[in-house]
Design a protein around this motif. Structure first.
Motif: not given
Length: 325
Positions: A212-213, A218, A221, A256, A259
């Protein structure tokens, strides 16, 4: 040990009737080459939910046909044992079978009339890993193919890849989507997040920093989730956890999309099966159709020469998006 000196099917039926032991976890068939399916039928009620089936004379055409039929019926799936458990003799083949396998079976017919979203990193991945599957589903399913990475600027086929992918989608009757956010090979920091081990065997990656970092995670996903909300797929297909052959961008997109699928909840998730130990679905190779897809990328890119698996049967594995790695 209990010995039955009888013709194979009679002996199997008698053994199931006697039940000299519990459910069968390992079944070795090496009798008549053209009666393997009947032998499985004879012993079916005595199998454990998941049972390994080893077949002798595996190179025989009758045996190969029976294995293909069991897989097609959803009563068996291929198993690829990698490492010390590998079957070293080409005379033997290994399947996983049993009532539990059949209950959870996937089939090409089951994917017909579904809405299918295929999420790939690069233009060509749809052909390499799912070309035969998509050819089988042409005219039978509503398919969207989305590429999440734009071509790198230093390739021979930088300026032709997107047009080639459009030609492939036209051949299979699919809608193509190209996401604009990521450029292939533009993120060398990715190897600080995903470490691919060296050496023989299955390339299980190590996630060394929370994905996620990563600045792309982001976007990838969120884009996958937006596509799911837009096209409302019932099945999502994407890269697997090992990146097929160890490609870190494939691994990143796998997580991704996983998620996004966990958020979406209305679709089953399948991954490409290359280099995974088990497969839930096999799409028999359609070499003529797949070669036409490869031709769309020629002459700048020749996947048939670069990848030895290119024209093999394709496998796919079911994934639980909610499962935490």
């Amino acid at each position: 040990m209990k010995l039955y000196l009888r013709p194979a099917i009679e002996g199997l039926e008698q053994a199931i009737q006697d039940r000299p032991f519990g459910p069968i976890d390992l079944l070795h068939l090496d009798a008549q080459k053209n009666s393997r399916v009947a032998e499985v039928d004879a012993v079916w009620s005595g199998l454990a939910d998941r049972c390994y089936l080893i077949q002798g004379d595996n190179r025989n055409g009758h045996v190969q046909a029976s294995s293909a039929l069991l897989v097609q019926q959803g009563r068996a799936r291929p198993v690829n044992l990698i490492g010390p458990e590998t079957l070293h003799s080409a005379n033997f083949g290994l399947l996983e079978t049993g009532p539990g396998v059949a209950r959870n079976a996937l089939s090409l017919d089951g994917l017909a009339h579904q809405r299918i979203l295929v999420c790939v990193c690069h233009q060509d991945d749809e052909t390499l890993f799912a070309g035969s599957l998509l050819a089988h589903l042409k005219g039978r399913a509503d398919v969207v193919v989305a590429s999440f990475f734009r071509p790198a600027s230093n390739r021979r086929d930088t300026d032709t890849r997107e047009a080639a992918m459009q030609q492939v989608c036209d051949l299979i009757g699919a809608t193509r989507v190209q996401l604009p956010f990521a450029v292939e090979s533009d993120y060398p920091r990715l190897r600080r997040f995903i470490r691919m081990p060296t050496g023989d065997g299955m390339p299980e990656p190590e996630i060394v920093r929370p994905l996620r970092r990563h600045p792309l995670f982001g976007l990838l996903s969120g884009s996958a989730y937006a596509l799911m909300k837009q096209f409302a797929p019932t099945t999502v297909v994407t890269h697997n956890r090992v990146g097929e052959y160890g490609h870190v961008e494939h691994v990143l997109l796998h997580h991704a999309v996983k998620q996004a699928s966990a958020r979406y909840t209305d679709a089953q998730m399948l991954t490409f099966g290359l280099n995974l130990p088990t497969a839930d679905l096999t799409a028999p190779s359609l070499p003529d159709q797949k070669n036409r897809m490869f031709d769309c990328y020629m002459p700048q890119w020749n996947g048939r020469r670069l990848y030895d698996f290119a024209l093999d049967d394709e496998t796919f594995a079911r994934v639980d998006p909610q499962e935490i790695p």
